[in-house]
Design a protein around this motif. Structure first.
Motif, short mmCIF file in Angstrom:
data_model
loop_
_atom_site.label_atom_id
_atom_site.label_comp_id
_atom_site.label_asym_id
_atom_site.label_seq_id
_atom_site.Cartn_x
_atom_site.Cartn_y
_atom_site.Cartn_z
N LEU A 20 10.09 -39.06 5.01
CA LEU A 20 10.62 -38.56 3.74
C LEU A 20 12.12 -38.28 3.82
N LEU A 21 12.57 -37.78 4.96
CA LEU A 21 14.01 -37.54 5.14
C LEU A 21 14.81 -38.84 5.08
N ALA A 22 14.20 -39.94 5.47
CA ALA A 22 14.88 -41.24 5.48
C ALA A 22 15.13 -41.77 4.07
N ASP A 23 14.48 -41.20 3.08
CA ASP A 23 14.70 -41.54 1.67
C ASP A 23 14.57 -43.04 1.39
N GLY A 24 13.49 -43.63 1.90
CA GLY A 24 13.22 -45.03 1.63
C GLY A 24 13.69 -45.99 2.71
N ALA A 25 14.54 -45.54 3.60
CA ALA A 25 15.02 -46.39 4.69
C ALA A 25 13.95 -46.50 5.78
N VAL A 26 14.04 -47.54 6.56
CA VAL A 26 13.11 -47.75 7.67
C VAL A 26 13.46 -46.79 8.80
N VAL A 27 12.45 -46.15 9.36
CA VAL A 27 12.61 -45.28 10.52
C VAL A 27 11.98 -46.02 11.70
N SER A 28 12.74 -46.23 12.76
CA SER A 28 12.24 -46.99 13.89
C SER A 28 11.14 -46.23 14.62
N THR A 29 10.32 -46.98 15.32
CA THR A 29 9.26 -46.35 16.10
C THR A 29 9.87 -45.44 17.17
N GLU A 30 11.00 -45.85 17.74
CA GLU A 30 11.67 -45.03 18.75
C GLU A 30 12.10 -43.69 18.18
#
Length: 93
Positions: free
Chosen positions: A37-47
């Motif tokens: 949710l903090l990423a606001d639609g951006a991809v968050v990497s598994t790392e």
């Protein structure tokens, strides 16, 4: 308060609501959802997710993140909101 796709997450109270229904999450599920949710639609990497939701002793080659995301998807219900970006990570569009 973080809001997206009908999900409302209150970090201070550690509460999650989707479309008016409260959802109980494990510590790791909550942490993963908060990062997405903090990423606001951006991809968050598994790392990034492993680094932020678990301690430094987690094995990056284990399937712990995949299992957690599967459980999180089940708890959040339909329609699905967490998208897998193959080879990169996850996002909530």
């Amino acid at each position: 308060m973080l809001c997206r796709a009908g999900i409302r997450l209150d970090p201070a109270r550690r509460q999650v609501v989707r479309d008016g229904s409260p959802i109980r999450l494990s510590k790791e599920e909550f942490a993963v959802l908060e990062e997405l949710l903090l990423a606001d639609g951006a991809v968050v990497s598994t790392e990034q997710l492993l680094e932020r939701a678990w301690d430094e002793n987690v094995n990056p080659f284990s399937n712990v993140l995949r299992v957690t995301v599967t459980g999180l998807r089940r708890r959040l219900g339909d329609p699905p909101v967490i998208e897998t970006v193959t080879g990169v990570g996850y996002r909530i569009p």
